[in-house]
Design a protein around this motif. Structure first.
Motif, PDB file in Angstrom:
ATOM      1  N   GLN A 156     112.907  55.751  84.031  1.00  0.00           N
ATOM      2  CA  GLN A 156     112.582  54.901  83.172  1.00  0.00           C
ATOM      3  C   GLN A 156     111.198  54.953  82.903  1.00  0.00           C
ATOM      4  O   GLN A 156     110.885  54.509  81.564  1.00  0.00           O
ATOM      5  N   GLU A 157     110.342  55.834  83.227  1.00  0.00           N
ATOM      6  CA  GLU A 157     109.146  56.408  82.429  1.00  0.00           C
ATOM      7  C   GLU A 157     109.748  56.747  81.124  1.00  0.00           C
ATOM      8  O   GLU A 157     108.680  56.660  79.829  1.00  0.00           O
ATOM      9  N   ALA A 158     110.365  57.820  80.922  1.00  0.00           N
ATOM     10  CA  ALA A 158     110.952  58.581  79.679  1.00  0.00           C
ATOM     11  C   ALA A 158     111.618  57.727  79.131  1.00  0.00           C
ATOM     12  O   ALA A 158     111.771  57.389  77.672  1.00  0.00           O
ATOM     13  N   LYS A 159     112.107  56.367  78.848  1.00  0.00           N
ATOM     14  CA  LYS A 159     112.477  55.701  78.586  1.00  0.00           C
ATOM     15  C   LYS A 159     111.633  54.970  77.675  1.00  0.00           C
ATOM     16  O   LYS A 159     111.815  54.825  76.115  1.00  0.00           O
ATOM     17  N   GLU A 160     110.996  54.434  78.088  1.00  0.00           N
ATOM     18  CA  GLU A 160     109.515  53.872  78.226  1.00  0.00           C
ATOM     19  C   GLU A 160     108.893  54.238  77.316  1.00  0.00           C
ATOM     20  O   GLU A 160     108.828  54.177  75.865  1.00  0.00           O
TER      21      GLU A 160
END
Length: 117
Positions: free
Chosen positions: A109-113
């Protein structure tokens, strides 16, 4: 740098790549068919802070070789990752000066953001 180290035979990696919806300027490296070089691993280490952070303790070989009962040092983690692709915690996304390692929900999720703002 915009790169992803992954396994194309890994359904989890493929699901995450689809979820990330990477821009076309990303380079994908299937680590089973194109081995990680010392230089690439050293670049990942510089961003991650340690080889241990890049190392997968869930790898089948980790259990088979009984590595959990050994006192592994940074040089050991580096050597094992270079010797066999299964020891790299995947996927690894390198995006500019950031690195995202592994497939935990929080990390992906952090990567996607980071990718899409």
């Amino acid at each position: 740098m915009k790169k992803v180290y992954y396994l194309k035979t890994c359904s989890t990696c493929l699901r995450i790549l689809k979820e990330w919806n990477l821009p076309s300027d990303f380079v994908l490296q299937d680590i089973k068919n194109e081995a990680i070089t010392v230089k690439q691993l050293e670049e990942m280490n510089a961003l991650a802070g340690s080889y241990e952070a890049l190392f997968s303790k869930r790898a089948k070989l980790y259990k088979e070789m009984d590595l959990k009962n050994q006192d592994l040092k940074e040089s050991d983690y580096k050597q094992y990752i270079l010797e066999h692709y299964t020891f790299l915690s995947r996927p690894v996304l390198v995006f500019d000066d950031q690195i995202f390692i592994g497939n935990s929900r929080k990390t992906t999720q952090e990567a996607k953001e980071a990718l899409h703002g």
